[in-house]
Scaffold this active site. Sequence first.
Site, short mmCIF file in Angstrom:
data_model
loop_
_atom_site.label_atom_id
_atom_site.label_comp_id
_atom_site.label_asym_id
_atom_site.label_seq_id
_atom_site.Cartn_x
_atom_site.Cartn_y
_atom_site.Cartn_z
N LYS A 145 53.24 79.75 41.04
CA LYS A 145 53.97 80.24 42.26
C LYS A 145 55.36 81.20 41.46
CE LYS A 145 57.13 78.72 45.94
NZ LYS A 145 57.49 77.53 46.60
N LYS A 202 50.77 82.52 44.67
CA LYS A 202 51.75 83.08 45.43
C LYS A 202 52.83 83.60 45.02
CE LYS A 202 55.42 80.90 48.55
NZ LYS A 202 55.96 79.74 48.73
C1 PBG Z 1 59.15 75.73 49.45
C2 PBG Z 1 58.24 77.05 49.84
C3 PBG Z 1 58.93 78.48 49.88
C4 PBG Z 1 57.84 79.02 50.45
C5 PBG Z 1 56.52 78.27 50.70
N1 PBG Z 1 57.06 76.96 50.33
C6 PBG Z 1 60.05 79.19 49.65
C7 PBG Z 1 60.57 79.26 48.30
O1 PBG Z 1 59.93 78.64 47.23
O2 PBG Z 1 61.94 79.49 48.16
C8 PBG Z 1 57.74 80.56 50.83
C9 PBG Z 1 56.86 80.95 51.80
C10 PBG Z 1 57.15 82.38 52.40
O3 PBG Z 1 57.89 83.18 51.80
O4 PBG Z 1 56.29 82.91 53.18
N2 PBG Z 1 59.11 75.73 48.19
#
Ligand code: PBG
Length: 328
Positions: free
Chosen positions: A198, A252
């Site tokens: 991520k 992601k």
């Molecule tokens: C929580 C999380 C996030 C997203 C999914 N789980 C936000 C982040 O890491 O700031 C982002 C999902 C999206 O942008 O659709 N940690």
Amino acid sequence: MFPTSRLRRLRYHPAVRALVRETRLTPANLILPLFVRPGERVRQPIQSMPGHGQLSPDTLAEEIDQARALGLGGVILFGIPEAKDATGSDATSESGIIAQAIRAAKQAAPDLLVMTDLCCCEYTDHGHCGIIGRSTGRLDVENDPTLELLARQAVTHARAGADVVAPSGMIDGMVGAIRAGLDAAGFSHLPILSYAAKYASAFYGPFREAAESAPQFGDRRGYQMDPAAAAGQAIREIEADLEEGADLIMVKPALAYLDILRQASQRFPGVPLAAYNVSGEYSMVKAAAERGWLDEKAVALECLTAIRRAGASIILSYWAKEAARWLE
Ligand code: PBG
């Protein structure tokens, strides 16, 4: 060589094109993200994500019904508590918003897969993905103290009825800690979908409005991956999570990281691979479509198909419901 080989022969007829089309996108590939907050009859629109809103558990049940009727692969739930604190205690409470949401979803459609995002940032007042401290010399998430919290969150989700937990915090050791916590509580059968690779991405902008989870200071670069890091770092992240017991893995965001998805799918062919088609990827197409600059349906299906072609079999997408209708 030309004229013996004419590649247009595979394209001249719609049925020939369909015959040689190898990438299949079906509603069962799609997971719908849903945001849940306390209350009744709430459907609070999210400005930056047209078509989505924060839902109360009762309105959530209606969405769950639609997700089931459309044949989606499942939903992933995000809780937005009324009161946030330093440790995100609402996330570990049996009466907290995420536990309520899971119970409402399972009651509405017991057979529909319910995943939960497992992280602190939606529940903490500082908006970071764990406990904050200065042990590195900078204010940042303290890695090991956060692990125990995540394990407790996982058990809370499991007890409420979650079918899969999806840790998204990029905390080292999170999968192992959650696995141990679940096993000790009698949930050794429950799979973990790790947000393994991520990135610290600006494409999460609209989500932070949706989940009210923008960090109150600093950013997430001390835990999420650097977009410019060599792809091998993503592979190491995935390997580490698999060693700790991850059952499914995720990359992601999706669209700007199709190279990472492709490498992950080639490197770990037996591991179910998910991609998160994140909020910014959705909102920018919506915005362009509102101006008449893009054909939303065509662009969305092209994006989702590209994510499938890169190697993901599971796609978390805000288009899940619409795409299922378009694919009918
Ligand atoms: C929580 C999380 C996030 C997203 C999914 N789980 C936000 C982040 O890491 O700031 C982002 C999902 C999206 O942008 O659709 N940690």
